[in-house]
Design a protein around this motif. Structure first.
Motif, mmCIF file in Angstrom:
data_model
loop_
_atom_site.group_PDB
_atom_site.id
_atom_site.type_symbol
_atom_site.label_atom_id
_atom_site.label_comp_id
_atom_site.label_asym_id
_atom_site.label_seq_id
_atom_site.Cartn_x
_atom_site.Cartn_y
_atom_site.Cartn_z
ATOM 1 N N ARG A 198 36.617 40.812 41.927
ATOM 2 C CA ARG A 198 37.129 39.892 42.943
ATOM 3 C C ARG A 198 38.009 40.698 43.878
ATOM 4 N N ALA A 199 37.614 40.723 45.153
ATOM 5 C CA ALA A 199 38.297 41.535 46.166
ATOM 6 C C ALA A 199 38.355 42.989 45.720
ATOM 7 N N GLY A 200 37.291 43.452 45.061
ATOM 8 C CA GLY A 200 37.196 44.838 44.623
ATOM 9 C C GLY A 200 37.919 45.150 43.339
ATOM 10 N N ILE A 201 38.570 44.162 42.740
ATOM 11 C CA ILE A 201 39.337 44.380 41.509
ATOM 12 C C ILE A 201 38.533 43.860 40.316
ATOM 13 N N PRO A 202 38.343 44.682 39.265
ATOM 14 C CA PRO A 202 37.570 44.235 38.099
ATOM 15 C C PRO A 202 38.218 43.030 37.415
ATOM 16 N N VAL A 203 37.358 42.097 36.995
ATOM 17 C CA VAL A 203 37.799 40.915 36.245
ATOM 18 C C VAL A 203 37.127 40.978 34.883
ATOM 19 N N MET A 204 37.926 41.040 33.827
ATOM 20 C CA MET A 204 37.383 41.148 32.481
ATOM 21 C C MET A 204 37.084 39.759 31.925
ATOM 22 N N ASN A 232 38.916 26.470 33.232
ATOM 23 C CA ASN A 232 40.320 26.843 33.412
ATOM 24 C C ASN A 232 40.549 28.313 33.090
ATOM 25 N N TYR A 233 39.869 28.822 32.047
ATOM 26 C CA TYR A 233 39.959 30.254 31.734
ATOM 27 C C TYR A 233 39.488 31.090 32.925
ATOM 28 N N LEU A 234 38.328 30.700 33.483
ATOM 29 C CA LEU A 234 37.773 31.441 34.620
ATOM 30 C C LEU A 234 38.713 31.403 35.819
ATOM 31 N N ARG A 235 39.234 30.234 36.128
ATOM 32 C CA ARG A 235 40.133 30.109 37.273
ATOM 33 C C ARG A 235 41.365 30.987 37.105
ATOM 34 N N ARG A 236 41.880 31.030 35.893
ATOM 35 C CA ARG A 236 43.060 31.862 35.651
ATOM 36 C C ARG A 236 42.721 33.344 35.832
ATOM 37 N N LYS A 237 41.591 33.785 35.290
ATOM 38 C CA LYS A 237 41.222 35.198 35.382
ATOM 39 C C LYS A 237 40.837 35.604 36.810
ATOM 40 N N LEU A 238 40.265 34.649 37.553
ATOM 41 C CA LEU A 238 39.884 34.926 38.944
ATOM 42 C C LEU A 238 41.044 34.717 39.916
ATOM 43 N N ASP A 239 42.214 34.343 39.362
ATOM 44 C CA ASP A 239 43.370 34.023 40.213
ATOM 45 C C ASP A 239 42.958 32.987 41.245
ATOM 46 N N GLY A 291 40.948 20.575 43.629
ATOM 47 C CA GLY A 291 39.975 21.623 43.327
ATOM 48 C C GLY A 291 39.109 22.033 44.486
ATOM 49 N N GLN A 292 39.173 21.345 45.632
ATOM 50 C CA GLN A 292 38.257 21.644 46.734
ATOM 51 C C GLN A 292 38.601 22.951 47.436
ATOM 52 N N GLY A 293 39.846 23.423 47.307
ATOM 53 C CA GLY A 293 40.207 24.692 47.932
ATOM 54 C C GLY A 293 40.018 25.877 47.022
ATOM 55 N N GLN A 294 39.478 25.622 45.835
ATOM 56 C CA GLN A 294 39.303 26.688 44.864
ATOM 57 C C GLN A 294 37.913 27.305 44.966
ATOM 58 N N PHE A 295 37.790 28.526 44.429
ATOM 59 C CA PHE A 295 36.485 29.184 44.380
ATOM 60 C C PHE A 295 35.524 28.335 43.549
ATOM 61 N N ILE A 296 35.977 27.898 42.371
ATOM 62 C CA ILE A 296 35.203 26.975 41.545
ATOM 63 C C ILE A 296 35.722 25.577 41.842
ATOM 64 N N THR A 342 22.557 41.395 41.788
ATOM 65 C CA THR A 342 23.971 41.264 42.142
ATOM 66 C C THR A 342 24.171 39.947 42.877
ATOM 67 N N LEU A 343 25.036 39.111 42.325
ATOM 68 C CA LEU A 343 25.346 37.818 42.934
ATOM 69 C C LEU A 343 26.683 37.931 43.657
ATOM 70 N N ARG A 344 26.740 37.433 44.882
ATOM 71 C CA ARG A 344 27.973 37.510 45.671
ATOM 72 C C ARG A 344 28.258 36.163 46.314
ATOM 73 N N TYR A 345 29.523 35.816 46.328
ATOM 74 C CA TYR A 345 29.969 34.689 47.132
ATOM 75 C C TYR A 345 31.441 34.913 47.446
ATOM 76 N N GLY A 346 31.787 34.818 48.734
ATOM 77 C CA GLY A 346 33.159 35.113 49.141
ATOM 78 C C GLY A 346 33.511 36.540 48.750
ATOM 79 N N ASN A 347 34.639 36.715 48.078
ATOM 80 C CA ASN A 347 35.039 38.062 47.670
ATOM 81 C C ASN A 347 34.754 38.315 46.187
ATOM 82 N N VAL A 348 33.879 37.491 45.593
ATOM 83 C CA VAL A 348 33.502 37.677 44.191
ATOM 84 C C VAL A 348 32.105 38.295 44.119
ATOM 85 N N GLU A 349 31.975 39.351 43.338
ATOM 86 C CA GLU A 349 30.688 40.038 43.155
ATOM 87 C C GLU A 349 30.408 40.170 41.668
ATOM 88 N N MET A 350 29.209 39.767 41.255
ATOM 89 C CA MET A 350 28.806 39.824 39.856
ATOM 90 C C MET A 350 27.572 40.706 39.705
#
Length: 230
Positions: free
Chosen positions: A142-148, A194-201, A208-213, A125-133
């Protein structure tokens, strides 16, 4: 998860690759012992399947060397040598399991799943911030909400999270996620980021420095602070 298969029989190697990819794994196939060492050092795979009868470096020699690099990453040995002392020697050298050829693909896949389940939770299980894989269930929260995510989106995010804190170049992502050479001349990496950023909100300032990615200008992408910034 990332698997390394070292098998000099091309037909068998492709058969194993297809069977393991059907389970959703990313499989790197090599045909000799030196290539196995090189790819292991470059990838640090979650599981290695190693044939004993390899050219350039014998499988037992490769096994012994890999165990000097990492004592925990699972290694499964394939061999046509039926004598009990071969299996004993492999286990003594650090193999986690040993299968005799010919074998059932169904059984091999089951043994791979069992070996992967034994891995430490921190690696599964990989974790960083509120993202868990979860790399076994291939799920993302992300924050407990499934990301497809699609398989490629998952593989891209996995590569970034495995290297969190370090910039991963576009060329490296292109090779490792899409198996394309650096001269392919495609912007597929940027499109999928860009797909990932959109799905991860994943919203943040334009740089880009304030983003998760995070975008590292002129270099690639990174999750988390660089070591000097931490």
């Amino acid at each position: 998860m990332r698997l390394l298969v070292a098998e000099d029989d091309r037909a068998l190697g492709k058969f194993l690759q297809r069977g393991l990819e059907a389970d959703g794994h990313e499989v790197c196939l090599v045909s000799d012992g030196q290539m196995a060492v090189d790819r292991f050092l470059a990838e640090m795979p979650d599981l290695t399947i190693l044939d004993l009868n390899l050219p350039r470096k014998d499988g037992a020699e490769v096994l012994s060397f890999l165990r000097t690099i990492d004592s925990e990453l699972p290694i499964l040995i394939l061999t046509a040598r039926a004598e009990p002392e071969t299996k004993v020697r492999c286990l003594d050298l650090g193999a986690d399991d040993c299968m005799l050829k010919p074998f059932s693909l169904q059984e091999l896949r089951a043994r791979c799943r069992a070996l992967l389940r034994r891995r430490r939770e921190a690696l599964l299980t990989l974790r960083y911030g509120n993202v868990e894989m979860n790399r076994v269930e291939r799920s993302v929260l992300r924050a407990g909400i499934p990301v497809m995510l699609t398989n490629k989106e998952f593989a891209l995010l996995e590569r970034l999270m495995l290297n969190r804190g370090r910039c991963v170049s576009r060329a490296s992502l292109l090779e490792q996620v899409w198996s394309m050479g650096t001269s392919a001349g495609t912007n597929v990496v940027d499109v999928y980021i860009n797909y990932l950023r959109r799905k991860l909100d994943d919203h943040g300032p334009g740089d880009g420095q304030g983003q998760f990615i995070q975008t590292v200008r002129g270099q690639g992408y990174r999750i988390g602070a660089a070591p000097a910034e931490a």
